[in-house]
Design a protein around this motif. Structure first.
Motif, PDB file in Angstrom:
ATOM      1  N   LYS A  44       0.836  -1.212   0.000  1.00 49.16           N
ATOM      2  CA  LYS A  44       0.000   0.000   0.000  1.00 49.16           C
ATOM      3  C   LYS A  44       0.865   1.255   0.000  1.00 49.16           C
ATOM      4  CE  LYS A  44      -4.052  -1.670   2.584  1.00 49.16           C
ATOM      5  NZ  LYS A  44      -4.802  -1.512   3.862  1.00 49.16           N
ATOM      6  N   LYS A  45       1.902   1.240   0.843  1.00 54.15           N
ATOM      7  CA  LYS A  45       2.773   2.407   0.967  1.00 54.15           C
ATOM      8  C   LYS A  45       3.484   2.700  -0.359  1.00 54.15           C
ATOM      9  CE  LYS A  45       5.149   1.624   4.566  1.00 54.15           C
ATOM     10  NZ  LYS A  45       6.128   1.385   5.629  1.00 54.15           N
ATOM     11  N   LYS A  46       3.895   1.618  -1.055  1.00 52.00           N
ATOM     12  CA  LYS A  46       4.662   1.784  -2.292  1.00 52.00           C
ATOM     13  C   LYS A  46       3.781   1.841  -3.540  1.00 52.00           C
ATOM     14  CE  LYS A  46       8.833  -0.584  -0.619  1.00 52.00           C
ATOM     15  NZ  LYS A  46       9.620  -1.838  -0.704  1.00 52.00           N
ATOM     16  N   GLY A  47       2.459   1.733  -3.365  1.00 51.81           N
ATOM     17  CA  GLY A  47       1.583   1.728  -4.536  1.00 51.81           C
ATOM     18  C   GLY A  47       1.715   0.472  -5.375  1.00 51.81           C
ATOM     19  N   LEU A  48       2.091  -0.631  -4.752  1.00 50.21           N
ATOM     20  CA  LEU A  48       2.266  -1.897  -5.473  1.00 50.21           C
ATOM     21  C   LEU A  48       1.015  -2.778  -5.348  1.00 50.21           C
ATOM     22  CD1 LEU A  48       5.998  -2.708  -4.587  1.00 50.21           C
ATOM     23  CD2 LEU A  48       5.064  -1.894  -6.761  1.00 50.21           C
ATOM     24  N   PRO A  49       0.897  -3.786  -6.223  1.00 49.04           N
ATOM     25  CA  PRO A  49      -0.287  -4.657  -6.188  1.00 49.04           C
ATOM     26  C   PRO A  49      -0.384  -5.447  -4.877  1.00 49.04           C
ATOM     27  CG  PRO A  49       1.106  -5.104  -8.136  1.00 49.04           C
ATOM     28  CD  PRO A  49       1.868  -4.170  -7.273  1.00 49.04           C
ATOM     29  N   TRP A  50      -1.593  -5.905  -4.567  1.00 51.81           N
ATOM     30  CA  TRP A  50      -1.833  -6.679  -3.354  1.00 51.81           C
ATOM     31  C   TRP A  50      -1.649  -8.187  -3.589  1.00 51.81           C
ATOM     32  CZ3 TRP A  50      -6.671  -4.770  -0.173  1.00 51.81           C
ATOM     33  CH2 TRP A  50      -6.563  -3.391   0.042  1.00 51.81           C
ATOM     34  N   SER A  51      -1.399  -8.593  -4.828  1.00 54.04           N
ATOM     35  CA  SER A  51      -1.472 -10.013  -5.191  1.00 54.04           C
ATOM     36  C   SER A  51      -0.569 -10.912  -4.353  1.00 54.04           C
ATOM     37  CB  SER A  51      -1.129 -10.197  -6.669  1.00 54.04           C
ATOM     38  OG  SER A  51      -1.923  -9.344  -7.456  1.00 54.04           O
ATOM     39  N   ILE A  52       0.639 -10.436  -4.025  1.00 52.01           N
ATOM     40  CA  ILE A  52       1.547 -11.260  -3.220  1.00 52.01           C
ATOM     41  C   ILE A  52       0.993 -11.387  -1.805  1.00 52.01           C
ATOM     42  CG2 ILE A  52       3.885 -11.398  -2.244  1.00 52.01           C
ATOM     43  CD1 ILE A  52       4.913 -10.078  -4.855  1.00 52.01           C
ATOM     44  N   ALA A  53       0.605 -10.271  -1.193  1.00 52.06           N
ATOM     45  CA  ALA A  53       0.107 -10.265   0.190  1.00 52.06           C
ATOM     46  C   ALA A  53      -1.125 -11.148   0.365  1.00 52.06           C
ATOM     47  CB  ALA A  53      -0.219  -8.836   0.618  1.00 52.06           C
ATOM     48  N   LYS A  54      -1.890 -11.301  -0.695  1.00 46.51           N
ATOM     49  CA  LYS A  54      -3.148 -12.043  -0.627  1.00 46.51           C
ATOM     50  C   LYS A  54      -3.050 -13.427  -1.247  1.00 46.51           C
ATOM     51  CE  LYS A  54      -6.123  -8.936   1.110  1.00 46.51           C
ATOM     52  NZ  LYS A  54      -7.012  -9.228   2.274  1.00 46.51           N
ATOM     53  N   GLY A  55      -1.945 -13.725  -1.936  1.00 47.96           N
ATOM     54  CA  GLY A  55      -1.965 -14.856  -2.854  1.00 47.96           C
ATOM     55  C   GLY A  55      -1.124 -16.075  -2.520  1.00 47.96           C
ATOM     56  N   PHE A  56      -0.508 -16.112  -1.339  1.00 45.18           N
ATOM     57  CA  PHE A  56       0.303 -17.291  -1.000  1.00 45.18           C
ATOM     58  C   PHE A  56      -0.555 -18.565  -0.990  1.00 45.18           C
ATOM     59  CE2 PHE A  56       2.971 -13.929   0.798  1.00 45.18           C
ATOM     60  CZ  PHE A  56       4.258 -14.388   0.546  1.00 45.18           C
ATOM     61  N   ASP A  57       0.096 -19.683  -1.294  1.00 50.32           N
ATOM     62  CA  ASP A  57      -0.558 -20.994  -1.167  1.00 50.32           C
ATOM     63  C   ASP A  57      -1.159 -21.129   0.243  1.00 50.32           C
ATOM     64  OD1 ASP A  57       0.376 -21.585  -3.703  1.00 50.32           O
ATOM     65  OD2 ASP A  57       1.767 -23.151  -3.069  1.00 50.32           O
ATOM     66  N   THR A  58      -2.303 -21.730   0.348  1.00 51.69           N
ATOM     67  CA  THR A  58      -3.056 -22.001   1.605  1.00 51.69           C
ATOM     68  C   THR A  58      -3.727 -20.749   2.183  1.00 51.69           C
ATOM     69  OG1 THR A  58      -1.355 -21.664   3.363  1.00 51.69           O
ATOM     70  CG2 THR A  58      -1.355 -23.812   2.215  1.00 51.69           C
ATOM     71  N   PHE A  59      -3.673 -19.603   1.487  1.00 48.78           N
ATOM     72  CA  PHE A  59      -4.210 -18.354   2.048  1.00 48.78           C
ATOM     73  C   PHE A  59      -5.730 -18.225   1.878  1.00 48.78           C
ATOM     74  CE2 PHE A  59      -0.934 -14.824   3.043  1.00 48.78           C
ATOM     75  CZ  PHE A  59      -0.164 -15.715   3.754  1.00 48.78           C
ATOM     76  N   LEU A  60      -6.394 -19.300   1.417  1.00 47.36           N
ATOM     77  CA  LEU A  60      -7.853 -19.210   1.308  1.00 47.36           C
ATOM     78  C   LEU A  60      -8.536 -20.492   1.793  1.00 47.36           C
ATOM     79  CD1 LEU A  60     -10.346 -17.626   0.595  1.00 47.36           C
ATOM     80  CD2 LEU A  60     -10.028 -18.205  -1.817  1.00 47.36           C
ATOM     81  N   PRO A  61      -8.531 -20.703   3.129  1.00 50.06           N
ATOM     82  CA  PRO A  61      -9.315 -21.831   3.661  1.00 50.06           C
ATOM     83  C   PRO A  61     -10.790 -21.625   3.330  1.00 50.06           C
ATOM     84  CG  PRO A  61      -7.861 -20.911   5.353  1.00 50.06           C
ATOM     85  CD  PRO A  61      -7.849 -19.947   4.195  1.00 50.06           C
ATOM     86  N   VAL A  62     -11.429 -22.701   2.850  1.00 42.24           N
ATOM     87  CA  VAL A  62     -12.866 -22.647   2.554  1.00 42.24           C
ATOM     88  C   VAL A  62     -13.571 -23.798   3.264  1.00 42.24           C
ATOM     89  CG1 VAL A  62     -12.649 -21.504   0.297  1.00 42.24           C
ATOM     90  CG2 VAL A  62     -12.570 -24.009   0.439  1.00 42.24           C
ATOM     91  N   SER A  63     -14.846 -23.600   3.482  1.00 41.40           N
ATOM     92  CA  SER A  63     -15.684 -24.648   4.084  1.00 41.40           C
ATOM     93  C   SER A  63     -16.208 -25.569   2.987  1.00 41.40           C
ATOM     94  CB  SER A  63     -16.870 -24.004   4.803  1.00 41.40           C
ATOM     95  OG  SER A  63     -17.810 -23.529   3.842  1.00 41.40           O
TER      96      SER A  63
END
Ligand SMILES: [Mg+2]
Ligand SMILES: [Mg+2]
Ligand SMILES: [Mg+2]
Lengths: 237, 237
Positions: free
Chosen positions: B126-145
């Protein structure tokens, strides 16, 4: 335009069904210069970021050959970025950048692509610290060429990319100007997100990016050893 | 944990093959308050952004039930965000927000999800104006039911979401606190990128987000009319 299906895993139909599209940002550093009311730029190796960064485009933004035009959303300053695309042939996870053989073996084929960008939307997102997904993700924002067989590109770091708008030259550079090599790019991505068979990786754009307006005709292509690769040709309004 | 396959389009196997995952940011505004060395927060409707914004998570980040743990990358301040997920049953393009019937008809089923976030990486981006994809996109970062049948949630704007860490309550709020309703969210997304059958849409997280460390056990769930929905339960380390 007829679609040509090849023996490899990748085909136009499969491209549209790619699990994901990962795009490298700022992989050909350059300084924009304003001169005579025209925007010029030259490559600057020293502006190399510490590490590659990347973002996702949705597969819904893929525009197959002949499926144009690119749609400019209302109020959008639409920019082209010609890029060499890698099409992954196998899963890649935690690749070491030094393992060049594994990196090149993981590539199934290539394509040429244009990373269309809503530049004003992107600049606003940067200023506000917001994601790039909207600026990069509109429908039709990823024109791609036919699949380029791997054998047609013996060295992906020695390929001439070009893009013209209304037959005027805008981008023309060799992929040897990439700041981060393909093994390094694949390594960095694969340490964050597993690359899967069919994934598309855009490797960044050389200098000369700029605006297009409805009615403009973009032509892009790729030369190897001075010879045009037929499959790489893109013509899109 | 065994996977339960249902009659609808959506199944665990199909979730992992979703064309894309689109996530709404800041859809439950709140002001964080630091008190007694603990982070509290309260909802603040007036902090509503002018329009919803959204970002993509790669489908490679999806962690199906029982496939845990969530892997914390080295040096990452890992945060949970419990969110109601919509699973799309049909293509949606240029939807008008006023067309609530079309919006609800386009939903095939639901799931509970945890939008895991590398908070320090995101703050730096956010500070550098860069994309969020890395912060949000690591493997296992979306547990689902498991998939929640549509019939189990008669009104998606009246659902209790909760998340505990080591049995301590962290998030517990009703989806009636969403700043932008589901028709509005689907409308805004579909005017940028076509939503496709199988796409997953995360609708934002209520107050109470915070850190987890390896060994912590997250449990999340969803109640309708005070009654726990079995399929929505997530338990992940
Ligand atoms: Mg680009
Ligand atoms: Mg995808
Ligand atoms: Mg979230």
């Amino acid at each position: 335009m007829s679609l040509v299906f090849r023996r490899g895993i990748a085909s136009m139909a499969s491209l549209r069904k790619a699990p994901k599209v990962v795009c490298i940002g700022r992989n050909y550093a350059y300084v924009p210069l304003l001169s005579n009311s025209k925007l010029y730029s030259f490559p600057l190796r020293s502006a190399r970021p510490k590490q590659p960064f990347f973002f996702l485009k949705p597969t819904s933004s893929i525009l197959p050959p002949g499926a144009g035009p690119v749609i400019r959303p209302k109020g959008v300053d639409l920019h082209y970025e010609v890029e060499l695309a890698l099409i992954m042939g196998k899963q890649v996870k935690n690749l070491e950048a030094s393992d060049e053989k594994a990196a090149f073996d993981s590539i199934e084929s290539y394509a040429l692509s244009i990373d269309m960008t809503a530049r004003n939307t992107q600049n606003e997102a940067k200023k506000k610290g917001l994601p790039w997904s909207i600026a990069k993700g509109f429908d039709t924002f990823l024109p791609v060429s036919e699949i380029i067989p791997k054998s047609a590109i013996p060295d992906p770091h020695n390929v001439e990319l070009y893009l013209t708008v209304n037959n005027e030259h805008r981008q023309a550079d060799n992929t040897d100007l990439m700041l981060f090599t393909i093994p390094r790019i694949l390594s960095d991505i694969s340490k964050v997100m597993t690359l899967e068979q069919g994934d598309i990786v855009l490797t960044g754009t050389p200098k000369g990016v700029g605006p297009v307006v409805p009615g403009d005709v973009m032509r892009a292509g790729l030369k190897v050893g001075g010879k045009e690769i037929e499959e790489a040709k893109i013509e899109v309004k």
